[in-house]
Write a protein that holds these residues in place. Structure first.
Motif, PDB file in Angstrom:
ATOM      1  N   THR A  77     -99.846  48.245  64.869  1.00 26.27           N
ATOM      2  CA  THR A  77    -100.771  47.869  65.948  1.00 26.27           C
ATOM      3  C   THR A  77    -101.290  46.457  65.736  1.00 26.27           C
ATOM      4  O   THR A  77    -101.292  45.629  66.652  1.00 26.27           O
ATOM      5  N   ARG A  78    -101.736  46.166  64.519  1.00 22.42           N
ATOM      6  CA  ARG A  78    -102.239  44.826  64.212  1.00 22.42           C
ATOM      7  C   ARG A  78    -101.115  43.802  64.263  1.00 22.42           C
ATOM      8  O   ARG A  78    -101.307  42.673  64.733  1.00 22.42           O
ATOM      9  N   GLY A  82    -101.675  40.986  66.870  1.00 18.96           N
ATOM     10  CA  GLY A  82    -102.004  39.745  66.190  1.00 18.96           C
ATOM     11  C   GLY A  82    -103.469  39.659  65.801  1.00 18.96           C
ATOM     12  O   GLY A  82    -104.269  40.562  66.062  1.00 18.96           O
ATOM     13  N   VAL A  83    -103.800  38.555  65.175  1.00 14.12           N
ATOM     14  CA  VAL A  83    -105.190  38.243  64.809  1.00 14.12           C
ATOM     15  C   VAL A  83    -105.488  36.880  65.403  1.00 14.12           C
ATOM     16  O   VAL A  83    -105.271  35.841  64.763  1.00 14.12           O
ATOM     17  N   PRO A  84    -105.946  36.842  66.653  1.00 10.84           N
ATOM     18  CA  PRO A  84    -106.139  35.560  67.336  1.00 10.84           C
ATOM     19  C   PRO A  84    -107.017  34.571  66.571  1.00 10.84           C
ATOM     20  O   PRO A  84    -106.763  33.356  66.609  1.00 10.84           O
ATOM     21  N   ARG A  85    -108.028  35.067  65.873  1.00  9.54           N
ATOM     22  CA  ARG A  85    -108.916  34.165  65.140  1.00  9.54           C
ATOM     23  C   ARG A  85    -108.147  33.296  64.166  1.00  9.54           C
ATOM     24  O   ARG A  85    -108.491  32.127  63.940  1.00  9.54           O
ATOM     25  N   GLY A  90     -97.741  38.880  65.626  1.00 11.38           N
ATOM     26  CA  GLY A  90     -97.212  38.903  66.980  1.00 11.38           C
ATOM     27  C   GLY A  90     -95.778  38.395  67.035  1.00 11.38           C
ATOM     28  O   GLY A  90     -95.356  37.573  66.212  1.00 11.38           O
ATOM     29  N   THR A  91     -95.026  38.873  68.014  1.00 23.02           N
ATOM     30  CA  THR A  91     -93.623  38.483  68.139  1.00 23.02           C
ATOM     31  C   THR A  91     -93.464  36.990  68.438  1.00 23.02           C
ATOM     32  O   THR A  91     -92.482  36.377  68.046  1.00 23.02           O
ATOM     33  N   ALA A  92     -94.460  36.404  69.116  1.00 24.43           N
ATOM     34  CA  ALA A  92     -94.385  34.978  69.419  1.00 24.43           C
ATOM     35  C   ALA A  92     -94.456  34.125  68.155  1.00 24.43           C
ATOM     36  O   ALA A  92     -94.041  32.963  68.163  1.00 24.43           O
ATOM     37  N   GLN A  93     -94.969  34.728  67.083  1.00 23.02           N
ATOM     38  CA  GLN A  93     -95.075  34.014  65.812  1.00 23.02           C
ATOM     39  C   GLN A  93     -93.890  34.318  64.882  1.00 23.02           C
ATOM     40  O   GLN A  93     -93.898  33.929  63.716  1.00 23.02           O
ATOM     41  N   TRP A 113    -108.741  43.802  58.517  1.00 21.68           N
ATOM     42  CA  TRP A 113    -108.689  42.631  59.392  1.00 21.68           C
ATOM     43  C   TRP A 113    -109.952  42.453  60.212  1.00 21.68           C
ATOM     44  O   TRP A 113    -110.359  41.320  60.490  1.00 21.68           O
ATOM     45  N   ASN A 114    -110.610  43.541  60.571  1.00 20.61           N
ATOM     46  CA  ASN A 114    -111.905  43.405  61.243  1.00 20.61           C
ATOM     47  C   ASN A 114    -112.917  42.709  60.349  1.00 20.61           C
ATOM     48  O   ASN A 114    -113.705  41.859  60.794  1.00 20.61           O
TER      49      ASN A 114
END
Length: 215
Positions: A77-78, A82-85, A90-93, A113-114
């Protein structure tokens, strides 16, 4: 850190064989593990770009988290969201999302991660024993790694310390604390985030950050 150093580290992890009661989910003899090797390499590459100076050493991967994704303290899920911060995952990365059908997401990954986002703190994450230890004959179970298993893999976190020029190390949980102590390191210790440890884990890191012990 040069990419070939990361590749060499991942290759060594993948070439180290597991005993019958552990799973090396990077094992280079299994083609399906290529996803996890790629994800680990991409994670370390992204960290190298951000130059973290602290290493958090946990206990061992669970079968619902890193054993699926290949990334420490990270579930699918994470990995997908992704972790936008920190602009991570994420697949884009460049990450691949493994199939985790029928396996509930690892809750410790969410807690980890939170907490890191809340504290605006990005360390290197790893484990004292980075294979998945399980009960005999039951790979969908978790067990505490033995001191001998953790000792055998001490080279891995020592290598990461060198690769990232780590200045501070934090033991996450008692297994990690004992492992690092046996290796001659006296380091801060925080509560493991699993099994209701979220608040104490986050507070422990917050206090270390406030004191300038980590950063």
């Amino acid at each position: 850190m040069m990419p070939d150093s990361i590749d060499a580290f991942v290759e060594r992890v993948a070439a180290t064989r597991a005993d019958p009661n552990s799973t090396n989910f990077f094992d280079d003899t299994r083609p399906d593990n290529a996803i996890r090797r790629n994800n680990l390499a991409r994670y370390l590459e992204q960290l190298a770009e951000r130059r973290p100076t602290t290493l958090l050493v946990g206990e061992a991967p669970g079968y619902r988290g890193m054993a699926i994704t290949g990334v420490p303290f990270t579930n699918t899920t994470r990995l997908r969201r992704g972790v936008p911060r920190f602009a991570l995952f994420g697949t884009a990365q460049g990450y691949e999302i493994p199939d985790d059908s029928g396996i509930a997401a690892e809750p410790t990954a969410t807690v980890m991660w939170n907490a890191l986002v809340e504290l605006d703190f990005l360390p290197v994450l790893w484990s004292a024993y980075p294979l998945h230890p399980h009960r005999p004959g039951d790979p969908r179970s978790n067990r505490t790694p033995s001191s001998a298993e953790a000792r055998e893999w001490s080279w891995s976190w020592r290598t990461l310390m060198d690769l990232f020029s780590i200045r501070s190390v934090v033991a996450v949980g008692n297994v990690s604390r004992d492992t690092l102590a046996r290796a001659g390191l006296s380091v801060p210790h925080v509560r493991h985030p699993a099994h209701g440890g979220r608040e104490r884990f986050t507070q422990g890191l917050r206090e270390l950050l406030a004191a300038g012990v980590i950063g």
